[in-house]
Design a protein around this motif. Structure first.
Motif, PDB file in Angstrom:
ATOM      1  N   CYS A 130       0.966  -1.362  -0.075  1.00 38.21           N
ATOM      2  CA  CYS A 130       0.080   0.017   0.121  1.00 38.21           C
ATOM      3  C   CYS A 130       0.971   1.171  -0.123  1.00 38.21           C
ATOM      4  O   CYS A 130       0.612   2.098  -0.626  1.00 38.21           O
ATOM      5  N   PHE A 131       1.702   1.079   0.597  1.00 39.78           N
ATOM      6  CA  PHE A 131       2.768   2.378   0.980  1.00 39.78           C
ATOM      7  C   PHE A 131       3.485   2.735  -0.468  1.00 39.78           C
ATOM      8  O   PHE A 131       3.694   3.731  -1.146  1.00 39.78           O
ATOM      9  N   ILE A 133       2.226   1.780  -3.508  1.00 43.64           N
ATOM     10  CA  ILE A 133       1.334   2.231  -4.154  1.00 43.64           C
ATOM     11  C   ILE A 133       1.013   3.832  -4.266  1.00 43.64           C
ATOM     12  O   ILE A 133       1.085   4.751  -5.187  1.00 43.64           O
ATOM     13  N   ALA A 134       1.160   4.307  -2.898  1.00 46.56           N
ATOM     14  CA  ALA A 134       0.814   5.708  -2.429  1.00 46.56           C
ATOM     15  C   ALA A 134       2.067   6.446  -3.098  1.00 46.56           C
ATOM     16  O   ALA A 134       1.919   7.638  -3.484  1.00 46.56           O
ATOM     17  N   VAL A 135       3.255   5.970  -2.787  1.00 52.95           N
ATOM     18  CA  VAL A 135       4.701   6.690  -3.289  1.00 52.95           C
ATOM     19  C   VAL A 135       4.666   6.615  -4.788  1.00 52.95           C
ATOM     20  O   VAL A 135       4.891   7.857  -5.387  1.00 52.95           O
ATOM     21  N   MET A 137       1.904   6.742  -6.913  1.00 53.77           N
ATOM     22  CA  MET A 137       1.060   7.701  -7.203  1.00 53.77           C
ATOM     23  C   MET A 137       1.332   9.081  -7.156  1.00 53.77           C
ATOM     24  O   MET A 137       1.283  10.049  -7.848  1.00 53.77           O
ATOM     25  N   ALA A 138       2.161   9.525  -5.897  1.00 48.05           N
ATOM     26  CA  ALA A 138       2.696  10.683  -5.548  1.00 48.05           C
ATOM     27  C   ALA A 138       3.643  10.995  -6.682  1.00 48.05           C
ATOM     28  O   ALA A 138       3.845  12.294  -7.099  1.00 48.05           O
ATOM     29  N   TYR A 141       1.868  11.614  -9.876  1.00 49.28           N
ATOM     30  CA  TYR A 141       1.516  13.349  -9.833  1.00 49.28           C
ATOM     31  C   TYR A 141       2.485  14.326  -9.941  1.00 49.28           C
ATOM     32  O   TYR A 141       2.032  15.153 -10.633  1.00 49.28           O
ATOM     33  N   ALA A 166     -12.047   6.031  -6.416  1.00 47.38           N
ATOM     34  CA  ALA A 166     -10.728   6.344  -6.749  1.00 47.38           C
ATOM     35  C   ALA A 166     -10.447   6.365  -8.282  1.00 47.38           C
ATOM     36  O   ALA A 166      -9.938   7.158  -8.557  1.00 47.38           O
TER      37      ALA A 166
END
Length: 180
Positions: A130-131, A133-135, A137-138, A141, A166
């Protein structure tokens, strides 16, 4: 000690009847201890009745506890002594023992135990994925601001594996940035 042994035995009886560590052999040891050392508490005839193997152990134990409560304070105290002697781990896990221990040393054994809050039980691999995926996506972006067309397409492709809400947000963002 605020409670009498009689009151404690009434409170602990339910726990003792349900505890599977008190098997036939241990109950027999307790009965023999009380009979041999304190025949005024448990006579030979009573001991024979409580050791009857045709009766389930939990029933015999329940009858023994009721009998001891009827005999009074001294009988209850000697039962605790026998329990402590033969089955120490059960003795120390009795509800009244735990309560007395906690009240005797409030700093050593806090009355309110800290609970462990578990948000999920999936473990560290789930957290790392999960971490990641978040990194990811950041980073998408961040780089999509510099290159509007390439980053937006990558962001739209990243939306494929996400949930419905989402995905809608990411696709909307991709469409908005392509119109600019």
């Amino acid at each position: 000690m605020g409670d009498s042994f009689h009151d404690q035995l009434i409170e602990d009886s339910r726990f003792l009847k349900d505890d599977r560590r008190l098997d036939t052999e241990l109950v027999d040891k307790l009965i023999l201890q009380l009979n041999r050392i304190y025949p005024q508490i448990l006579t030979d005839k009573e001991a024979t009745r409580f050791r009857d193997l045709d009766v389930p152990t939990c029933v015999r134990l329940g009858e023994l506890l009721t009998h001891l409560q009827g005999k009074g304070e001294e009988a209850c105290r000697e039962f605790y002594r026998a329990l402590h002697l033969h089955v120490e781990e059960v003795y120390y896990s009795l509800p009244t023992r735990l309560r007395l221990r906690d009240s005797a040393d409030p700093l050593g054994y806090p009355g309110v135990y800290q609970q462990r809050y578990v948000l999920n039980d999936r473990g560290p691999a789930f957290f790392l994925s999960c971490f990641s995926i978040a990194v990811g996506m950041a980073l998408l972006y961040y780089y999509s601001e510099a290159k509007v067309s390439g980053g937006s397409r990558a962001l739209g492709v990243a939306a494929l594996g996400l949930g419905r809400k989402a995905r809608e947000v990411l696709i909307w963002y991709t469409e908005e940035s392509l119109m600019k």
